[in-house]
Design a protein around this motif. Structure first.
Motif, mmCIF file in Angstrom:
data_model
loop_
_atom_site.group_PDB
_atom_site.id
_atom_site.type_symbol
_atom_site.label_atom_id
_atom_site.label_comp_id
_atom_site.label_asym_id
_atom_site.label_seq_id
_atom_site.Cartn_x
_atom_site.Cartn_y
_atom_site.Cartn_z
ATOM 1 N N ASP A 193 -11.157 3.087 -7.931
ATOM 2 C CA ASP A 193 -11.894 4.298 -7.591
ATOM 3 C C ASP A 193 -11.554 5.341 -8.633
ATOM 4 O O ASP A 193 -10.408 5.731 -8.774
ATOM 5 N N VAL A 215 -8.176 0.588 -5.037
ATOM 6 C CA VAL A 215 -8.515 0.804 -3.631
ATOM 7 C C VAL A 215 -8.565 -0.537 -2.900
ATOM 8 O O VAL A 215 -9.242 -1.471 -3.338
ATOM 9 N N LYS A 257 -9.787 -1.885 0.581
ATOM 10 C CA LYS A 257 -10.485 -1.637 1.835
ATOM 11 C C LYS A 257 -9.985 -2.652 2.865
ATOM 12 O O LYS A 257 -10.150 -3.855 2.692
ATOM 13 N N ALA A 288 -0.747 1.209 4.951
ATOM 14 C CA ALA A 288 -1.384 2.149 4.034
ATOM 15 C C ALA A 288 -0.394 3.216 3.576
ATOM 16 O O ALA A 288 -0.341 3.573 2.385
ATOM 17 N N LYS A 343 -4.470 2.813 -3.148
ATOM 18 C CA LYS A 343 -4.858 3.474 -1.910
ATOM 19 C C LYS A 343 -5.424 2.441 -0.944
ATOM 20 O O LYS A 343 -6.341 1.698 -1.297
ATOM 21 N N GLU A 403 -7.554 1.971 2.256
ATOM 22 C CA GLU A 403 -8.492 2.626 3.165
ATOM 23 C C GLU A 403 -8.656 1.748 4.402
ATOM 24 O O GLU A 403 -9.192 0.648 4.311
ATOM 25 N N TYR A 429 -10.225 0.783 7.947
ATOM 26 C CA TYR A 429 -11.442 0.965 8.747
ATOM 27 C C TYR A 429 -11.282 0.214 10.065
ATOM 28 O O TYR A 429 -11.502 -0.999 10.130
#
Length: 352
Positions: A26, A49, A51, A70, A82, A84, A86
Motif C-alpha cells: 500500500d 498489507v 488482509k 495485527a 500492516k 487489516e 475484516y
C-alpha cells in the motif's frame, strides 16, 4: 480441485479491478513540500498489507486473537507491515474466503478447519463424534506430527496455500428451539444447521435428524426464521452470536470440536523479504499462544454468561448419556474411517 479453484480465481480476477482487490503493498504519502526543500526528496514508502478475513464477531476468541496479531505485527515490523482485520464476513463469507485466498484477494484467513474439506477430506477429523476426550487432548494434537501433516498437505501446496498454525475454539454443544435434547430419541425429526462436510450430515442422520449447510454469517437468521430448528457450536460462539435470543434449549455434550487454522497465500507470503517475514511469523506465534490461553477461559466465561442470563434451559449430558450417543454414532466411524484415514484417526486417539 485445483482446476475448480482456478476457474474461481479467473472469475474473481475478471470481476475485480486491481484497486478493489488490494494487494501486497500500500503506497503511503511521501515527504511534504517542506521536506523536499530540505533536500529529502519526493520519496515514497511501501507498506506491506496483509488482509486478514474471518467470519466471526470481533469480540469472539478468534476476533480478539486476530486483532492481537495485527497489533504485534505493527510493533515487531515498525509498521512496515500492516494487518487489516475484516471480521464478521465483512469481506468474504464461509463459501468464498478460501477462493479469495487462492486468488490473492486476501492474504490470510482463519477458517473453521472443516472448510478445507474441499481440498482434503481428512480435515473432517474434527467432526468425528467424541474423538477428543478433553481440552488437553486437543492441544496435544495441535503440536503433533499428525497436525503438521494436515498443515503441510499436498492438496494445499498444489493450490498455493500455506498452513501456519492451529487456533482453538472449543467443544461443540447442541442448541435448539423445540425441546430439551437429553437422549438420542429427542433429536428425531429436528433439522440442524451444519458446516459443510459429510461427517456432520451422517452424525445427525444417525440421530434421526436432518441437516442443512448454511454459512456461519447466516445462521442467526436461519434460526430466527425457523429455517432450521437448531445448530451446534461452542459456548463462545453461541454467546457472541447471540443464539440464546432465538433458541430455548442447550445440551452440553462436548461431542465434537470446532477449531481454526491459519492459512496464507503462498506466493504472497514467500514474496515478503525474509527478515520481515520472520518478524511476522514471530508475531503469529505469540498471537497463537495468546489465543490458546484465552480460548478455554473465554468459553467458560461465555458458559457462565449463558447460565446467568437464564434464556436457555441447559442440560449437561452425563457419562451414561454420552455412552448412548457414542454407541448410536458408531456408523459414522464405519462410513468415514477410510476417508479421513485410519492413520489420522488412530494418531489422534493414541496421543499421550
Amino acid at each position: 480441485m485445483k482446476k475448480k479453484l482456478a476457474s474461481v480465481v479467473l472469475a474473481g480476477v475478471m470481476a475485480l479491478s486491481l484497486a478493489a482487490c488490494g494487494g501486497a503493498t500500500d503506497k503511503q504519502a511521501g515527504p511534504q513540500a517542506g521536506d523536499q526543500a530540505a533536500g529529502q526528496g519526493d520519496q515514497k514508502k511501501e507498506q506491506i498489507v496483509i488482509k486478514f478475513s474471518h467470519v466471526v464477531a470481533p469480540d469472539s476468541v478468534k476476533g480478539k486473537a486476530a486483532d492481537k496479531f495485527a497489533e504485534l505485527v505493527a510493533q515487531k515490523t515498525d509498521n512496515k507491515v500492516k494487518v487489516e482485520v475484516y471480521p464478521s464476513s465483512q469481506l468474504y463469507g464461509d463459501k468464498d474466503e478460501l477462493d479469495a485466498l487462492v486468488a490473492g484477494n486476501v492474504q490470510m484467513i482463519a477458517p473453521s478447519v472443516t472448510k478445507m474439506v474441499k481440498l482434503d477430506p481428512r480435515w473432517q477429523y474434527v467432526d468425528m463424534p467424541f474423538l477428543f476426550k478433553d481440552e488437553e487432548h486437543a492441544k496435544k494434537f495441535f503440536d503433533s506430527d499428525a497436525a503438521k501433516s494436515l498443515l503441510n498437505g499436498q492438496a494445499l501446496q498444489d493450490n498455493d496455500i500455506l498452513g501456519l498454525a492451529f487456533w482453538e475454539n472449543g467443544f461443540k454443544q447442541f442448541v435448539n428451539s423445540k425441546h430439551p435434547l437429553k437422549t438420542p430419541e429427542d433429536f428425531k425429526g429436528l433439522k440442524f444447521r451444519v458446516q459443510a462436510g459429510k461427517v456432520l450430515e451422517s452424525q445427525f442422520k444417525s440421530l434421526g435428524a436432518g441437516s442443512a449447510t448454511i454459512p456461519f454469517g447466516e445462521t442467526y437468521a436461519a434460526l430466527q426464521q425457523g429455517t432450521v430448528d437448531g445448530t451446534e457450536n461452542t459456548f463462545n460462539n453461541i454467546d457472541t452470536q447471540k443464539y440464546q435470543e432465538v433458541q430455548k434449549y442447550m445440551t452440553v455434550s462436548n461431542h465434537g470440536r470446532l477449531d481454526y487454522a491459519i492459512f496464507v497465500n503462498k506466493p504472497f507470503w514467500e514474496s515478503m523479504p525474509a527478515d520481515i517475514r520472520a518478524k511476522v511469523e514471530e508475531a503469529l506465534k505469540e498471537a497463537t499462544d495468546y489465543e490458546l490461553q484465552m480460548a478455554a477461559a473465554e468459553n467458560q466465561t461465555s458458559y457462565d454468561k449463558l447460565k446467568q442470563a437464564g434464556k436457555l434451559e441447559i442440560y449437561e449430558l452425563s457419562d451414561a448419556d454420552k455412552a448412548q450417543f457414542e454407541k448410536l454414532m458408531e456408523p459414522v466411524y464405519s462410513e468415514f474411517s477410510n476417508v479421513i484415514t485410519p492413520e489420522l484417526i488412530d494418531a489422534i486417539k493414541n496421543l499421550k
